[in-house]
Motif scaffolding. Structure first.
Motif, PDB file in Angstrom:
ATOM      1  N   TYR A  80     121.840  51.791 -33.352  1.00 19.36           N
ATOM      2  CA  TYR A  80     122.151  53.229 -33.332  1.00 19.36           C
ATOM      3  C   TYR A  80     123.645  53.474 -33.086  1.00 19.36           C
ATOM      4  O   TYR A  80     124.048  54.575 -32.732  1.00 19.36           O
ATOM      5  CB  TYR A  80     121.350  53.975 -32.260  1.00 19.36           C
ATOM      6  CG  TYR A  80     119.854  53.876 -32.352  1.00 19.36           C
ATOM      7  CD1 TYR A  80     119.153  54.535 -33.362  1.00 19.36           C
ATOM      8  CD2 TYR A  80     119.142  53.128 -31.425  1.00 19.36           C
ATOM      9  CE1 TYR A  80     117.774  54.450 -33.436  1.00 19.36           C
ATOM     10  CE2 TYR A  80     117.756  53.031 -31.487  1.00 19.36           C
ATOM     11  CZ  TYR A  80     117.074  53.694 -32.501  1.00 19.36           C
ATOM     12  OH  TYR A  80     115.711  53.613 -32.574  1.00 19.36           O
ATOM     13  N   GLY A  81     124.476  52.437 -33.214  1.00 18.99           N
ATOM     14  CA  GLY A  81     125.904  52.578 -32.952  1.00 18.99           C
ATOM     15  C   GLY A  81     126.295  52.409 -31.503  1.00 18.99           C
ATOM     16  O   GLY A  81     127.462  52.585 -31.149  1.00 18.99           O
TER      17      GLY A  81
ATOM     18  N   ASN B 297     123.033  52.317 -38.231  1.00 15.85           N
ATOM     19  CA  ASN B 297     124.407  52.785 -38.083  1.00 15.85           C
ATOM     20  C   ASN B 297     125.347  51.702 -38.619  1.00 15.85           C
ATOM     21  O   ASN B 297     125.079  50.502 -38.433  1.00 15.85           O
ATOM     22  CB  ASN B 297     124.698  53.058 -36.597  1.00 15.85           C
ATOM     23  CG  ASN B 297     126.076  53.662 -36.359  1.00 15.85           C
ATOM     24  OD1 ASN B 297     127.091  53.002 -36.458  1.00 15.85           O
ATOM     25  ND2 ASN B 297     126.082  54.953 -36.038  1.00 15.85           N
TER      26      ASN B 297
END
Length: 498
Positions: free
Chosen positions: A60-61, A9
């Motif tokens: 993954y953000g 991400n």
């Protein structure tokens, strides 16, 4: 040049190594060069920006925990320098998000068994189900004799489903056992079921049968061995012969894939799980839901740290409230036993590159794609709603897989980065996260999602994956666990054993 790392991400403060990288390796990311400070295994994380002690690390953000000490760019991030942020139960606010993809109808079909009540099976098997563990031996002996006598000709398999319960349990444990055994007896993958009771157990056979409702008495029959005059094996064989004669007449018919109910599970996860296998299964889940079919995500403790993503995808506020209760009830279960809610991942997960429960959860929940949540089930409940459902069950592989099948799933998709041979009472299809595992354990693995880092795109691999699942559903392909005969059940237990 083969890709060395992946930034999942844009907001991430780590990248994932796609191959082992040696100390001193220079990687270029975000217009800067970073030198690795340690040898870093494949699937593991490398920090790409200096991070102070207590500061969150992002993957993954989302935060996957915080740095235990001051860390420099190029550090290998693992369980030794990263700590979970999870503590206890939380209050949540419903902030609905609809990011479900628009997927066209494909008019795909499979060959399944249509049952009298409208449910559909992907297998046509003869089952012996004990009401209590005391009669496991009798159930197994009956299955052995029936397999030897018939060779399973005209049906898919004959199984006795062992378990340790049905007596000496109280309250919720007792009801959970009864519910899962009920679900097993009513499952559409069974063309015939012999229930074997002892007679003196807490799970009284005659009372248990009342849980089945208006069941098909031609296909489900009961034998209470304490009440049998003479040899219960001979009586049981006579009943099984009658059930077998009925079941072997069943034929597969062409049905739309909207009849498929697929369980979503992961185990022995690694750093590739959230990059390959889980996203692939998530793409399939979205596709099947768009076709009118059903998928179920479980492993509630492995939602901790990613639960708000699921909560905000609930179609209604009532479903949101049910999801909040499901998550917080499981946290309370941990806390009531004096255990921290973040006591995860396993040693195998850590060796594979997963360092905290948030790290695991953010990869785990990708298995359900982006569809909206249509239903929330308690442990032992049977499916009521098509679409994406959430199911309350623990992360334990066999307990959770059994719970998925009990809810009505005809197949379980099981992603794994470390490998596992087991299966539950429905076909349990193993999807490897990496090509090395798929090659080394070809006798365990059904599909290699590691192709996604070997050069194939999701658009190329997804149709192959869909075709494979339809082959399994149609009986044209057995899963590895079926071929190996690795099939069993496990029922969740919480309380006192008398």
């Amino acid at each position: 040049m083969e890709q060395q790392f992946l930034k999942i991400n844009p907001a991430d403060s780590v990248v994932v190594c796609l191959q082992p990288l040696a100390k001193g390796t220079v990687i270029s990311i975000d217009n800067k060069n970073i030198t690795l400070r340690q040898d870093t295994p494949a699937g593991h994380k490398v920090l790409i920006s200096d991070t102070a002690a207590g500061e969150d690390i992002i993957k993954y953000g989302y935060p996957i925990g915080h740095a235990i000490s001051d860390l420099k760019a190029g550090e290998w991030v693992n369980e030794n320098n990263l700590k979970t942020n999870l503590k206890g139960t939380l209050d949540y606010t419903y902030q609905p998000i609809d990011d479900a993809p628009s997927i066209p109808m494909a008019n795909r079909t499979f060959m399944g068994y249509k049952r009298k009540n409208g449910e559909v099976g992907t297998r046509n098997e003869l089952w012996i189900v004990p009401t209590v563990g005391c009669v496991n031996g009798i159930a197994e002996k009956l299955a052995e004799r029936m397999r030897a006598e018939t060779g399973c000709e005209g049906i898919d398999a004959i199984h006795a489903w062992h378990h340790n319960y049905g007596c000496s349990q109280l309250s919720e444990d007792h009801e959970n056992t009864r519910k899962v055994l009920r679900d097993l007896v009513l499952h559409p993958n069974a063309g015939g079921v012999l229930i074997v009771g002892l007679g003196c157990e807490n799970n009284q056979p005659e009372e248990f049968v009342k849980l089945l409702g208006d069941y098909d008495k031609e296909r489900i029959q009961l034998m209470v061995v304490q009440k049998v005059e003479g040899n219960e094996l001979e009586v049981g064989m006579d009943i099984l012969r009658s059930l077998y004669a009925t079941a072997r007449k069943d034929q597969r018919v062409e049905l739309p894939v909207s009849h498929l109910r697929i369980g979503l599970k992961c185990g022995g996860s690694d750093g590739f799980s959230g990059i390959t296998a889980n996203p692939l299964v998530g793409e399939f889940s979205d596709w099947l839901v768009a076709q009118g079919g059903t998928t179920i995500l479980t492993e509630v403790p492995e939602m901790f740290g990613a639960e708000t993503i699921l909560m905000n995808r609930c179609k209604t506020k009532e479903l949101f409230k049910k999801t909040v209760s499901m998550v917080n009830d499981f946290k309370e279960y941990f806390l009531s036993h004096g255990e921290p809610v973040g006591e995860n991942p396993s040693p195998g997960n850590k060796a594979g590159g997963i360092s905290t429960l948030e790290d695991k959860a953010l990869g785990c929940t990708q298995k359900c794609g982006r569809a909206l949540v249509s239903g929330v089930l308690k442990y032992g409940d049977r499916l009521q709603e098509n679409g994406l459902n959430l199911l309350s069950a623990p992360g334990n592989d066999l307990v959770a897989s059994t719970a998925l099948a009990s809810a009505g799933c005809q197949i379980v998709l099981f992603t794994t980065g470390r490998g596992t041979p087991f299966g539950t009472f429905v076909p349990t299809m193993k999807i490897a996260t990496n090509t090395d595992l798929a090659t080394r354990k070809a006798n365990w693995v059904d599909f290699n999602a590691g192709q996604l880092v070997d050069g194939k795109t999701m658009q190329q691999l997804l149709p192959e994956f869909i075709d494979k699942i339809i082959e399994v559903a149609s009986g044209n392909s057995l899963t590895r666990n079926e071929e190996n005969g690795y099939r069993e059940i496990s029922i969740f237990k919480n309380g006192v054993t008398l």
